[in-house]
Scaffold this active site. Structure first.
Site, short mmCIF file in Angstrom:
data_model
loop_
_atom_site.label_atom_id
_atom_site.label_comp_id
_atom_site.label_asym_id
_atom_site.label_seq_id
_atom_site.Cartn_x
_atom_site.Cartn_y
_atom_site.Cartn_z
N TYR A 174 7.19 9.60 46.74
CA TYR A 174 7.17 8.79 47.77
C TYR A 174 7.32 7.64 47.95
O TYR A 174 6.31 6.73 47.98
CB TYR A 174 5.89 9.84 48.78
CG TYR A 174 5.97 9.23 50.09
CD1 TYR A 174 7.15 8.85 51.12
CD2 TYR A 174 4.56 9.83 50.70
CE1 TYR A 174 7.40 9.46 52.36
CE2 TYR A 174 4.41 9.33 52.02
CZ TYR A 174 5.17 9.13 52.29
OH TYR A 174 5.32 8.48 54.02
N LYS A 181 11.20 11.22 47.58
CA LYS A 181 11.44 11.32 49.63
C LYS A 181 11.68 9.18 49.23
O LYS A 181 10.36 8.59 48.94
CB LYS A 181 10.12 11.41 49.72
CG LYS A 181 10.35 11.40 51.26
CD LYS A 181 9.40 12.10 52.46
CE LYS A 181 9.04 11.49 53.16
NZ LYS A 181 7.69 11.81 53.62
#
Lengths: 290, 290, 290, 290
Positions: free
Chosen positions: A135, A164
């Site tokens: 992330y 992400k």
């Protein structure tokens, strides 16, 4: 696990009297996300105030989320920790309670070198066999991971399988696509970039928006998959004012305010974060046409 | 308390076998700082890896520091917390153990509004009667406090009495001087700005440099107070290569490496931070002429 | 030529009826700068709207300035050109009319590589034997020259002998000092940095401030040379509000407004630049206590 | 005029012996762009080194371009001037020679306020009746125009009818779409953003890429119009390596090198810009599979 579509981010409800995690309300908010057609649930992300919870609170929220979702869709547990040791503790717990994957962001105080970031992920990945989603969100974490570093970790660390990307820079997604020859699935984490990220090949959209926009995010995804760009564009512009508003105001604050407007009282964010003020609530009510 | 001069920042030594705070080494490093003529000691700052310690570790380090210094100079305890509640817990503990002041920096995950930052300081200040030094260091904390906000808090919150400015932007210091009509004492927290900050009226220099440069930082301060600019300039340029090096490499990593080179083994920084590599150690050894 | 002290920047007055260079007013403004004790005059800098003049206008202003100053102090002519060829044309003209030095800034449309910047200066330097002052001001020119590049050009191009640093970053000055072992004279081009730049060893201060602050800038320089830091600091803070105001508002606009307030009507900046508005004029009048 | 599709940017060829505009080669390069299916031609843009030409050179290039294109597609003449007066001179000339539109970018030395930018466009628009395309490209011009300002000028100045947005920030396009309720046609000026800009509703793509990629840019546009997102995505990723390369290296330099590789010798960019080096030429040759 081949994750696609809408990965929904619940808030962490707090009790109004003493600001503790409210598991009953958490369950209700999770049921709503499932009703809105979300393809996966990601508790304890930025929206879920993960970084503001004690370890025991974090464990309660993680465990209850897995139980409520009950394998109806995959559950991806968010981990944002300053020390490698505590990130490992959380990863182990996520594995124990039957989470399907973990999403890991290396929070910083002192800036980390690429080697230190690599070591952080490598140590966590060595501890659990769960798939790991990198992330990248420098605006909150203070750590910026380049596409080069991300793809390197994907290639060299077996259970890193997804990323992400939340910088809002579409060129990062292009670069990830190019460097991994399309092999590394990337997910959009910047709400106002949803249309373009999906057009550029994102596997999914990680978003708290379904809390307020209900099935609209899923509709956008479905239209893109149906190769219907013109309708997708219209669908996106329809939800863009709300997407821009929740990003500008901060997700915990605005999503909690919006859920309250929709009838689900989930308390306030934890101090020093504050609740949305009256003016913002009024704007949001208008945007949501309530 | 009228704090002036060199406010020295100790590292937090860790044991080499299990990476736990090593209180004996901590005591030795504190004695060295006192020998180097430092005017105050600030444990558990950025250099002290405050953000990477558990609460119980943090308490041990704070308590031992106060005991070792034993009122020879003031002790200012550093607090860097994401939640208001935990910052208050630490402030209370600092008061209990007899610290002379606290230095508080509001770490962020979600960006804070000025009102939220004000609320954070106000809540802490309402809990303890200790003098509070505002600490502004957006590069580590992710929170940037404008001179306007800082001076407003100084004027409206009684026990806020000092500010450590670490952005490295001398114009912030000018602005604090102007907005407070010279009433708010400011301290330099950017090592390579030491000469200019003192020339511009800084009350002192908050620095980890005395760990390695010994009495040189104090000499700079003394020369400025003696109104001897030319000698101060020479003194500054002499230490600038080391100041630049420790800032570029990260303070815990480079100061720990430097102390080891000088004979005091204080362990490695906590993961994901890593120890200085051999090349950096060699450069540092040369800079320190060891 | 060993240039020190205050290098003053005149505006280029325009006639009020047709916005042409007004040589008579130019002469008057130059006389004022000389009266205020300035050590050198630098016509056709940023303040002088050099970039907004046609070549023939530029030549008239350059020639008249040299004639008016008449060797009372050195004259440094400013050159800011997009093409190497036109910069050379201006350099030649400056040499012909008897200027003492030229100050050269490479304006950009397309970003320049370090090699291209080097080539630009090298070509100009090969054409004239005048001393050349490198002028670094990325905020106006779009070109940022690192201390490394600047010192390299100083070492390798014979008639490059000085640098005016206008980024406002004191660390650039430290770096120039270190890389050139104190051999390359640097001058401060950022007004609100004047105190600190001089403390750090700047040979002088390039500034339009004497147009409005008269002898105050020279007083600051003199106090620093006298090693009287405390008085220098007071002198600086006294003039800082005006320095900040003229920088924030843009030099041609604010200096022209200030001269008008002091009785010398020098017209408006050239379009699209506009004259200061009434509110700004009122603020400036108050700051100048007129 | 309802402009859509690919607006192609020719370079300005220079003779190899004396670096003067080479009109014959210009004609050849324009014919190639027309053969590649471009929907409009925009001479004297950033790619055309507009800012580096003398006024008389600029006029020759403008006139010759209009003559060669001979109404086969619209011709949009680029104007990038520091002073309002010279921008007006060029606008008048463009009207005289029968250009279809002008593309105007306000180059800066001193930063311009929004009112000054508005005044610049207003003055030009009052002089000619040609449609005006606002061109926003802060990286080259030093002037950044917000979507709010752009839409305000579109609403209040009659012949401002289009905007070329080159910041590379897709959110600017969203904002222009929202603020003008879809009324202001926007064109993408950032090559690596072409896919997403067209997906977000851009009316066209302003690009020098057809010089090297021939019909590929037009294919992308056609696929988008055919609502075939999946094929458009593939088409985009195929050309992205070249798009990234020409942007990173600077358009005049890389497009001129690429044309030479393809057999059309168009000389070097004007000094201080330099020709592509051997390494870059080799990379480009490989990317173009020549």
């Amino acid at each position: 696990m081949k994750l696609t579509g809408i990965i929904a981010y619940p808030i962490t409800p707090f009790t109004t009297d003493n600001n503790q995690p409210d598991l009953e309300k958490l369950g209700q908010s999770l049921e709503l996300l499932l009703q809105h057609g979300c393809d996966a649930i990601a508790p304890l992300g930025s929206t879920g105030e993960s970084a503001y919870l004690s370890f025991s609170e974090w464990k309660k929220v993680a465990q209850h989320s897995v139980q409520v979702v009950a394998n109806r869709v995959p559950v991806i547990i968010g981990i944002s920790e300053l020390t490698t040791e505590q990130a490992i503790n959380k990863a182990r717990f996520a594995a124990q309670i039957g989470a399907d994957a973990i999403m890991v962001i290396p929070v910083s105080y002192w800036k980390l070198t690429d080697d230190e970031i690599f070591g952080y992920y490598e140590a966590i990945a060595a501890t659990v066999s769960l798939p790991i989603m990198i992330y990248n969100n420098p605006a909150t974490s203070g750590v910026d991971m380049s596409p080069e570093l991300i793809v390197k970790m994907f290639k060299e660390i077996p259970n890193i399988t997804m990323v992400k990307e939340s910088t809002g820079d579409i060129q990062r997604m292009h670069k990830i696509h190019q460097l991994s020859a399309g092999e590394l699935p990337f997910y959009n984490g910047s709400n106002p970039l949803a249309l373009e990220a999906l057009c550029a090949g994102a596997s999914g959209w990680c978003t708290a928006a379904p809390n307020l926009l209900e099935t609209l995010p899923k509709e956008l995804y479905t239209l893109i998959k149906a190769n219907d760009l013109q309708s997708a564009k219209d669908c996106f512009y329809r939800q863009l004012p709300v997407l821009s508003f929740i990003v500008a105001g901060g997700l915990p604050k605005t999503i909690k305010a919006g859920l309250a407007l929709k009838g689900l009282q989930v308390g306030e964010p934890r101090k020093p974060l504050t609740a949305a003020n009256e003016k913002d609530k009024a704007t949001l009510a208008k945007l949501l046409s309530i």
